[in-house]
Each structure stands twice: as C-alpha cells, then as structure tokens.
Write a protein that holds these residues in place. Structure first.
Motif, mmCIF file in Angstrom:
data_model
loop_
_atom_site.group_PDB
_atom_site.id
_atom_site.type_symbol
_atom_site.label_atom_id
_atom_site.label_comp_id
_atom_site.label_asym_id
_atom_site.label_seq_id
_atom_site.Cartn_x
_atom_site.Cartn_y
_atom_site.Cartn_z
ATOM 1 N N ALA A 294 0.814 -1.187 0.181
ATOM 2 C CA ALA A 294 -0.122 -0.059 0.068
ATOM 3 C C ALA A 294 0.872 1.412 -0.018
ATOM 4 O O ALA A 294 0.433 2.257 -0.716
ATOM 5 N N GLN A 295 2.079 1.405 0.588
ATOM 6 C CA GLN A 295 2.886 2.472 0.776
ATOM 7 C C GLN A 295 4.373 1.887 0.913
ATOM 8 O O GLN A 295 4.468 1.373 1.976
ATOM 9 N N ALA A 335 -3.505 7.163 5.105
ATOM 10 C CA ALA A 335 -4.928 7.422 5.419
ATOM 11 C C ALA A 335 -5.005 8.874 5.990
ATOM 12 O O ALA A 335 -4.191 9.125 6.770
ATOM 13 N N SER A 336 -5.818 9.664 5.252
ATOM 14 C CA SER A 336 -5.991 11.024 5.814
ATOM 15 C C SER A 336 -4.761 11.949 5.810
ATOM 16 O O SER A 336 -4.356 12.691 6.635
ATOM 17 N N ILE A 341 2.524 3.280 9.911
ATOM 18 C CA ILE A 341 3.281 2.142 9.780
ATOM 19 C C ILE A 341 2.802 1.048 11.115
ATOM 20 O O ILE A 341 2.783 1.741 12.093
ATOM 21 N N GLU A 342 2.574 -0.190 10.722
ATOM 22 C CA GLU A 342 2.061 -0.891 12.058
ATOM 23 C C GLU A 342 3.059 -2.214 12.290
ATOM 24 O O GLU A 342 3.467 -2.920 11.499
ATOM 25 N N ILE A 406 2.162 3.494 14.008
ATOM 26 C CA ILE A 406 2.995 4.712 13.959
ATOM 27 C C ILE A 406 2.364 5.688 12.712
ATOM 28 O O ILE A 406 2.179 5.312 11.901
ATOM 29 N N TYR A 407 2.014 6.883 13.424
ATOM 30 C CA TYR A 407 1.438 7.934 12.419
ATOM 31 C C TYR A 407 2.504 8.748 12.106
ATOM 32 O O TYR A 407 3.054 9.699 13.045
ATOM 33 N N LEU A 408 2.791 9.120 10.900
ATOM 34 C CA LEU A 408 3.772 9.839 10.369
ATOM 35 C C LEU A 408 3.204 11.052 9.636
ATOM 36 O O LEU A 408 2.611 10.787 8.555
ATOM 37 N N SER A 409 3.491 12.439 10.039
ATOM 38 C CA SER A 409 2.973 13.425 9.184
ATOM 39 C C SER A 409 3.939 13.728 7.947
ATOM 40 O O SER A 409 5.112 13.475 7.947
#
Length: 411
Positions: A294-295, A335-336, A341-342, A406-409
């Motif tokens: 997906a990325q 997403a959004s 990353i999981e 983990i959400y990375l801007s």
C-alpha cells in the motif's frame, strides 16, 4: 504492590483517606495500612516499610515533625517518602516539614480525591527516582575515581615523555626521529586525556575489555570466584546499558529539529534492521512478515525511523511468549494524509488498563522478568515519532500480543 501508611488519630479522617485512595493509581495493587498514634505509626513503619506515609501533624502522643525525624532514623538518606497533613494550613509549618524531609504537604479540608491521589503518586515516583539516581550516582563515582587514577598515571607518563624529549633534542638524527614519534605519542595522549575527561562510555568499554580478557586467560581455583565474576560482569553490563540509554535520551533531545527528512524506502530500511537483528531472530526461531504494497516509501528522518523499527522489533523478540516462537508483521498504508506503519507481534502483551498511561514514560518496564533492559526503548520511540510531528497508538492483550501503530505526518 505499593503500601501506604496512614498515621492519624482521627478515625473519620483515616476512613476518608482510604476511600480517596481506593483507586489503584496505576499500581498493580495498593495496600492501605493504618496507625492511630505516633508510637503505632513508628512500629508499623519499622515492621512493614511502606512506600509512602500520610502523616497527620497533630497527634495525641507526639507531633508530625517529631515523628518525621524518628522515621528518618530508620531509613537511609533520601529514601523516606512522607506527605505531611496539617489542619491549620500554616505556611511556616509546611516549610518546616519540607525542610525536615517531607516530600509534600496537604491541608485538611482543602484537598479532594484527585489531589490526594496525584500527590501520593508524585511523592512515590519522586522517591523512587531519587533512589534510582543515588544508586547509579554511586557507580558513576566509582568510575570517576578510576578515571582520576588513570589520569594521574597518564600525567606522570606524559611528564616522563617530556623529560625524555628534552634529552633527545640534543641527540643525532636517529634520536630526532624518535623525538618525532614521541611527539605523535604526546598528541595521542592529549586526545586520550580529553576523551577520558568528557566521555564515560570509553572507560566503561575499557573495563569491559579488561574484564573479558581476565576471564578468558585467568584460572581460579576457588569455586566462589565464578559467582564473583558473574556479579562483576552483570554490574559492568548494567552500568554500560544505563549510561548508553541515558546518553541516547540526551542525544534525542539535542537532535530534535536538527535533522532533515528524506524519502525512505521501507523495504530497504526494514531489511537493514532485520539484518542487524538476524542473530536474535535465529536464536528464538522468530519470523518477520512484511507488507508494504500500500505504501513502500515514506518521508522521514532515516536514522530516527531506523531506531524506531529497531527498538520495536527488538522488543517483540525480547518480550516474546515463552510457549511460542515470535511472529512479527510489519505493514504500511496511508490514510488522511498520513503514513501509517504497523508492527504487530504475538508476544506477552501489555495490560493497558493498568499501564496504558505510563506506556512511554522513562524507566517503565512491564515485564522485568522477561529480559534485561532499563525501560528507555519505548520512551525513545515515542520521542522520535513526536519529533517528526507524529504519534503512536497501541493495542495490546496479555498473552496474545501487541500492535504499535505509528502515524507519520507527511510534508
């Protein structure tokens, strides 16, 4: 389990404090002890050694300051956790209590359940922290003394070299060549003295090398020597880990905002991390599956993202379930407008109801029996993610496993 001792001759107040402290405040268990007089409180403290004492200043058989000094005689320096409770709200009395060794004070009728719980929790954490610092300060003092002894020897050696240089200045070409060599030696010695004065890790590494060499080459007839060698080995390893981890914390603080982001290939970075952890994975027969369809690329500080993945994967190996081989899955998506990353494992899991609020606190360990560590890894991971404007979510179940998201801007 944390033990709280209530020393108050007013039974109604003790009942009220017990109700206020009914919640466990993040501890696994909380035991409330009671004493209706100073004498009983002193005996209870000496017998049970509570983690914190709630001490009423106005007691029938004594006053709080006198009992505070009596309690100090039963403990080591900077190891007593006492919260003084006064009825009059005297600022002068509060200052005296703090100067005499109390960690905090409360005024009767001016605090509720939340304030009492927070005050007790803060006092216990402060007391545990200063005891932790005192232990390692003692070890660092020993290392510092060894450094001072080494520096004295280096100074004497340098003076001898300088005397030899003075004599060689009047000699022939061969002597002159030796002088040049000695000058280079002097420069090396200067660099070593500077490094030894400003870097604790180098002398610790030196101690490790010397100890390993001694253990490899020396022969001991006394069977107790093997136990002594293990204790020395554990002490050096613990000190090395602590200094390294604390240094890493400082480096994270200093590096914030100094490093630039770049496109990072997740398959390449993960392969690099797995190569580093390959010996540990082989030892425990662990497996790691990846899904970056997906990325496959994110914008991040490469070194920081590598540290994040390395710590989380190392934890998945360290805190594996004893009844099964570790299986880890790493996947990515978007997403959004954020890269996600999981990292999911099948390890011991974490009780989030008890430890969720302290998940990323410094020096917090949730499975100390599972392996060595100082509780710095998750703290560093969280700081590194936040430094890039991101955040971390955690899902976990005891004896099932844990998922770090983990959400990375993205710019």
């Amino acid at each position: 389990m944390k033990k709280i001792l209530l020393v108050d001759d007013n039974e109604h107040d003790r009942v009220l404090y017990k109700r206020y402290l009914g919640k466990q405040m993040g501890f696994e268990r909380l035991e409330i002890l009671e004493a209706a007089s100073g004498a009983e409180g002193l005996a209870q403290f000496q017998r049970l050694r509570p983690d914190c004492v709630l001490l009423d200043y106005n007691l029938l058989d004594t006053d709080g300051l006198t009992l505070l000094n009596d309690l100090k005689q039963l403990t080591g320096p900077d190891s007593l956790c006492v919260i003084m409770i006064t009825g009059g709200g005297s600022e002068a009395l509060a200052v005296r209590a703090l100067n005499e060794g109390a960690l905090d004070y409360l005024v009767k009728g001016h605090f509720d359940q939340e304030l009492l719980s927070k005050t007790v929790l803060h006092a216990i954490e402060k007391n545990e922290w200063r005891q932790y610092v005192a232990r390692y300060h003692g070890q660092l003092q020993t290392i510092n003394q060894q450094l001072r002894d080494s520096l004295d020897e280096l100074t004497k050696a340098r003076q001898q070299v300088q005397q030899t240089n003075a004599q060689l200045l009047a000699a022939n070409q061969e002597i002159e060549a030796r002088n040049q060599q000695l000058a280079r030696t002097n420069a090396d010695l200067d660099n070593f003295v500077y490094a030894a004065s400003h870097d604790l890790k180098q002398p610790i590494n030196n101690l490790r090398g010397l100890f390993d060499e001694m253990r490899r080459t020396a022969t001991f007839d006394d069977p107790e020597e093997d136990k002594l060698l293990r204790l020395v080995d554990e002490s050096i390893r613990d000190l090395t880990t602590t200094v390294t981890d604390l240094s890493a914390v400082v480096q994270v603080d200093r590096a914030t905002g100094e490093q630039s982001t770049e496109p990072v290939s997740l398959p390449d970075l993960t392969a690099d991390v797995l190569q580093t952890l390959r010996p540990q994975l082989l030892t425990v027969h662990g497996s790691v599956d990846t899904d970056f369809a997906a990325q496959s690329e994110v914008v991040a500080v490469r070194s920081s993202l590598r540290t994040i993945l390395l710590n989380l994967l190392a934890n998945a190996i360290k805190y594996r379930h004893p009844e099964r081989a570790p299986q880890v899955c790493i996947r990515s998506r978007q997403a959004s407008g954020q890269s996600i990353i999981e990292i999911q494992d099948n390890g011991l899991g974490i009780d989030l109801e008890k430890h969720g609020t302290e998940m990323f606190h410094l020096f917090r360990r949730f499975h100390p029996e599972a392996g060595e560590g100082t509780g710095v890894g998750l703290f560093l991971v969280n700081r590194l993610v936040q430094a890039q404007g991101g955040r971390i979510e955690v899902e976990s179940q005891l004896n099932v496993g844990t998922l770090f998201r983990i959400y990375l801007s993205q710019p």
